[in-house]
Design a protein around this motif. Structure first.
Motif, mmCIF file in Angstrom:
data_model
loop_
_atom_site.group_PDB
_atom_site.id
_atom_site.type_symbol
_atom_site.label_atom_id
_atom_site.label_comp_id
_atom_site.label_asym_id
_atom_site.label_seq_id
_atom_site.Cartn_x
_atom_site.Cartn_y
_atom_site.Cartn_z
ATOM 1 N N GLU A 74 0.817 -1.212 0.000
ATOM 2 C CA GLU A 74 0.000 0.000 0.000
ATOM 3 C C GLU A 74 0.852 1.264 0.000
ATOM 4 O OE1 GLU A 74 -0.409 -2.540 1.978
ATOM 5 O OE2 GLU A 74 -2.493 -3.180 2.028
ATOM 6 N N MET A 75 2.125 1.147 0.357
ATOM 7 C CA MET A 75 2.979 2.332 0.502
ATOM 8 C C MET A 75 3.049 3.166 -0.769
ATOM 9 S SD MET A 75 4.106 2.351 3.622
ATOM 10 C CE MET A 75 5.582 3.354 3.593
ATOM 11 N N GLY A 76 2.963 2.512 -1.945
ATOM 12 C CA GLY A 76 3.124 3.248 -3.189
ATOM 13 C C GLY A 76 1.822 3.648 -3.843
ATOM 14 N N LYS A 77 0.707 3.539 -3.137
ATOM 15 C CA LYS A 77 -0.601 3.746 -3.754
ATOM 16 C C LYS A 77 -0.740 5.127 -4.399
ATOM 17 C CE LYS A 77 -5.564 3.618 -2.764
ATOM 18 N NZ LYS A 77 -6.604 3.313 -1.768
ATOM 19 N N LEU A 78 -0.365 6.179 -3.689
ATOM 20 C CA LEU A 78 -0.576 7.532 -4.208
ATOM 21 C C LEU A 78 0.263 7.808 -5.447
ATOM 22 C CD1 LEU A 78 -0.702 9.561 -0.872
ATOM 23 C CD2 LEU A 78 -2.623 8.825 -2.299
ATOM 24 N N HIS A 79 1.368 7.103 -5.572
ATOM 25 C CA HIS A 79 2.231 7.313 -6.729
ATOM 26 C C HIS A 79 1.736 6.542 -7.941
ATOM 27 C CE1 HIS A 79 5.450 9.274 -4.341
ATOM 28 N NE2 HIS A 79 4.890 8.570 -3.382
ATOM 29 N N HIS A 80 0.822 5.605 -7.723
ATOM 30 C CA HIS A 80 0.368 4.733 -8.797
ATOM 31 C C HIS A 80 -0.999 5.134 -9.325
ATOM 32 C CE1 HIS A 80 -1.065 1.146 -10.848
ATOM 33 N NE2 HIS A 80 0.133 0.619 -10.782
ATOM 34 N N GLU A 81 -1.867 5.643 -8.469
ATOM 35 C CA GLU A 81 -3.244 5.925 -8.862
ATOM 36 C C GLU A 81 -3.299 6.924 -10.006
ATOM 37 O OE1 GLU A 81 -5.214 7.128 -5.289
ATOM 38 O OE2 GLU A 81 -5.961 5.113 -4.915
ATOM 39 N N GLY A 82 -4.152 6.612 -10.975
ATOM 40 C CA GLY A 82 -4.374 7.520 -12.088
ATOM 41 C C GLY A 82 -3.342 7.431 -13.191
ATOM 42 N N ILE A 352 -5.244 -12.382 -4.472
ATOM 43 C CA ILE A 352 -4.144 -11.411 -4.528
ATOM 44 C C ILE A 352 -4.441 -10.345 -5.573
ATOM 45 C CG2 ILE A 352 -1.733 -11.118 -5.273
ATOM 46 C CD1 ILE A 352 -1.105 -13.768 -3.877
ATOM 47 N N TYR A 353 -4.912 -10.767 -6.749
ATOM 48 C CA TYR A 353 -5.172 -9.788 -7.798
ATOM 49 C C TYR A 353 -6.322 -8.861 -7.417
ATOM 50 C CZ TYR A 353 -5.284 -7.646 -12.373
ATOM 51 O OH TYR A 353 -5.229 -6.722 -13.393
ATOM 52 N N SER A 354 -7.310 -9.396 -6.721
ATOM 53 C CA SER A 354 -8.419 -8.571 -6.244
ATOM 54 C C SER A 354 -7.917 -7.501 -5.279
ATOM 55 C CB SER A 354 -9.470 -9.453 -5.558
ATOM 56 O OG SER A 354 -10.509 -8.679 -5.015
ATOM 57 N N GLU A 355 -7.018 -7.877 -4.370
ATOM 58 C CA GLU A 355 -6.446 -6.908 -3.434
ATOM 59 C C GLU A 355 -5.569 -5.903 -4.161
ATOM 60 O OE1 GLU A 355 -7.019 -6.518 -0.085
ATOM 61 O OE2 GLU A 355 -8.634 -7.940 -0.547
ATOM 62 N N TYR A 356 -4.830 -6.391 -5.155
ATOM 63 C CA TYR A 356 -3.976 -5.510 -5.950
ATOM 64 C C TYR A 356 -4.809 -4.424 -6.620
ATOM 65 C CZ TYR A 356 -1.281 -4.007 -10.024
ATOM 66 O OH TYR A 356 -0.672 -3.247 -10.989
ATOM 67 N N LYS A 357 -5.945 -4.809 -7.200
ATOM 68 C CA LYS A 357 -6.806 -3.837 -7.878
ATOM 69 C C LYS A 357 -7.324 -2.777 -6.907
ATOM 70 C CE LYS A 357 -9.718 -6.669 -9.875
ATOM 71 N NZ LYS A 357 -10.887 -7.044 -10.722
ATOM 72 N N LYS A 358 -7.625 -3.201 -5.676
ATOM 73 C CA LYS A 358 -8.082 -2.231 -4.686
ATOM 74 C C LYS A 358 -6.978 -1.226 -4.363
ATOM 75 C CE LYS A 358 -11.207 -5.501 -2.388
ATOM 76 N NZ LYS A 358 -11.422 -6.265 -1.125
ATOM 77 N N ILE A 359 -5.747 -1.709 -4.250
ATOM 78 C CA ILE A 359 -4.619 -0.843 -3.886
ATOM 79 C C ILE A 359 -4.366 0.209 -4.965
ATOM 80 C CG2 ILE A 359 -2.132 -0.770 -3.450
ATOM 81 C CD1 ILE A 359 -2.424 -3.616 -2.294
ATOM 82 N N VAL A 360 -4.386 -0.209 -6.233
ATOM 83 C CA VAL A 360 -4.041 0.720 -7.312
ATOM 84 C C VAL A 360 -5.251 1.455 -7.862
ATOM 85 C CG1 VAL A 360 -2.042 -0.660 -7.951
ATOM 86 C CG2 VAL A 360 -4.210 -1.031 -9.136
ATOM 87 N N GLY A 361 -6.445 1.173 -7.338
ATOM 88 C CA GLY A 361 -7.636 1.893 -7.758
ATOM 89 C C GLY A 361 -8.257 1.405 -9.039
#
Length: 369
Positions: A74-82, A352-361
């Motif tokens: 989750e640490m990199g979420k803001l850098h990845h979204e959008g 895992i992929y479902s959680e990944y999608k939540k993290i990256v939006g």
């Protein structure tokens, strides 16, 4: 026939008689018979059959495992979204790359990574979905951690990266929670074979710091410990300690098998845990799909010091605690059963992929590909 031999036959036959009533009872009786006749072919065959059929609860449920694989992603979420991930034209080894099923033919093959990653995405995602991935043994650097969640084969314990079951051909083929030999058939020696890896990935290390080289220097004279070959990372200083290749089946004749990390995780740890032998190893510093961080000293392995300077003392403890070591071998086989249910593994991939999608939006922004 002696009275002892007749008693063993009776116990063996009672085990077979009870098969339709209780596999646990049959397994216990046949294990008792094996203690007194470890080389009996029928006894050995039946024990292996019971262990294949015997249902046991997994050490961890799927939700727990998924949380451990995701880790600090989750640490990199803001850098990845959008951000849209565009697969690189070609592929740069040991760097973070965008990967998708649609563009997987552009990736340079590294072990079975490309095939494994493609299989994962085909089971969980759309062909055009791109994810960040780093193939190989090198951990994510500071800048790479900020890109967002990156799929990796391994990471330092407590480190970053979403762990997947990658490079399966090297690390996961031919595993089953069984063995060629029963505990009572094995000799009481200790063995290690491997290549002098570990300095190549971390360029800051010299050969004086190489864990494997220092280990074989210290113990090769008194134990069956040595390099199988120099390999691509070996140098002349390692040559005196090359003892030649020893097949897995030959190593499994020993009760005690040393497991040492190299570039990252110890490759042999999985098949040693799945066997009737006991891993002797230092506390792990890397983890992979095996979740090495969850292994407990004196439950799943016999611990060496981080400096690897106490093998003789550890080995003496093993010789004086045979029953405990036998139980450690049993615990290892049970632990490995978690990873060998293919349908359950696929379910964990999907989770895992479902959680990944939540993290990256991705679940909320359908334009992100």
């Amino acid at each position: 026939m002696s009275s002892k031999e007749r008693a063993i036959d009776i116990v063996r036959d009672l085990a077979i008689y009870n098969e339709e009533f209780s596999l646990d009872v049959s397994h216990g009786l046949m294990r008792l018979a094996a203690d007194h006749r470890p080389h009996g072919p029928l006894i050995k065959q039946k024990i292996f059959e019971y262990e294949e059929k015997k249902p046991e609860p997994f050490y961890m449920d799927n939700r727990t495992r998924v949380g451990l694989y995701i880790g600090k992603s989750e640490m990199g979420k803001l850098h990845h979204e959008g951000k849209k991930l565009k697969a690189r034209q070609g592929y740069v080894r040991s760097e973070v790359n965008a990967f998708s099923v649609k563009t997987s033919d552009q990736a340079v093959t590294v072990g079975s990574y490309v095939e494994d990653m493609t299989d994962f995405l085909k089971a969980c995602a759309k062909d055009e979905d791109s994810v960040l991935v780093k193939f190989g043994d090198k951990a994510l650097d500071k800048a790479e951690k900020m890109l967002g969640p990156v799929f990796v084969k391994s990471r330092p314990i407590g480190g970053h990266g979403v762990v997947l079951k990658l490079n399966k051909f090297r690390h996961w083929r031919g595993l089953s929670p069984s063995d060629y030999f029963l505990w009572g058939e094995k000799d009481s020696g200790v063995v290690w074979r491997g290549q002098p890896t570990g300095t190549h990935v971390n360029r800051s290390l010299s050969w004086d710091d190489n864990v494997r080289l220092n280990f074989v220097k210290r113990y090769s004279k008194n134990h069956d410990v040595g390099f199988s070959k120099l390999g691509p990372q070996g140098v002349r200083v390692c040559e005196p300690y090359v003892k030649g290749f020893t097949a897995k089946k030959e190593q499994l004749k020993s009760k005690y098998i040393v497991s040492l990390e190299g570039n990252d995780v110890a490759t042999n740890l999985k098949w040693v845990l799945a066997s009737n032998s006991v891993p002797i190893m230092p506390r792990p510093t890397f983890e992979s799909w095996l979740l090495e961080s969850q292994l407990i000293p004196y439950v799943h392995y016999v611990p060496l010091s981080d400096d690897l300077d106490d093998l003789d003392e550890v080995y003496e403890w093993c010789l004086n605690n045979d029953d405990h070591c036998r139980q450690i071998a049993e615990n290892g086989k049970r632990y490995m059963r978690m990873f060998l249910d293919e349908e359950n593994e696929k379910e964990i991939f999907r989770m895992i992929y479902s959680e990944y999608k939540k993290i990256v939006g991705l679940e909320h922004d359908k334009s992100v590909a």
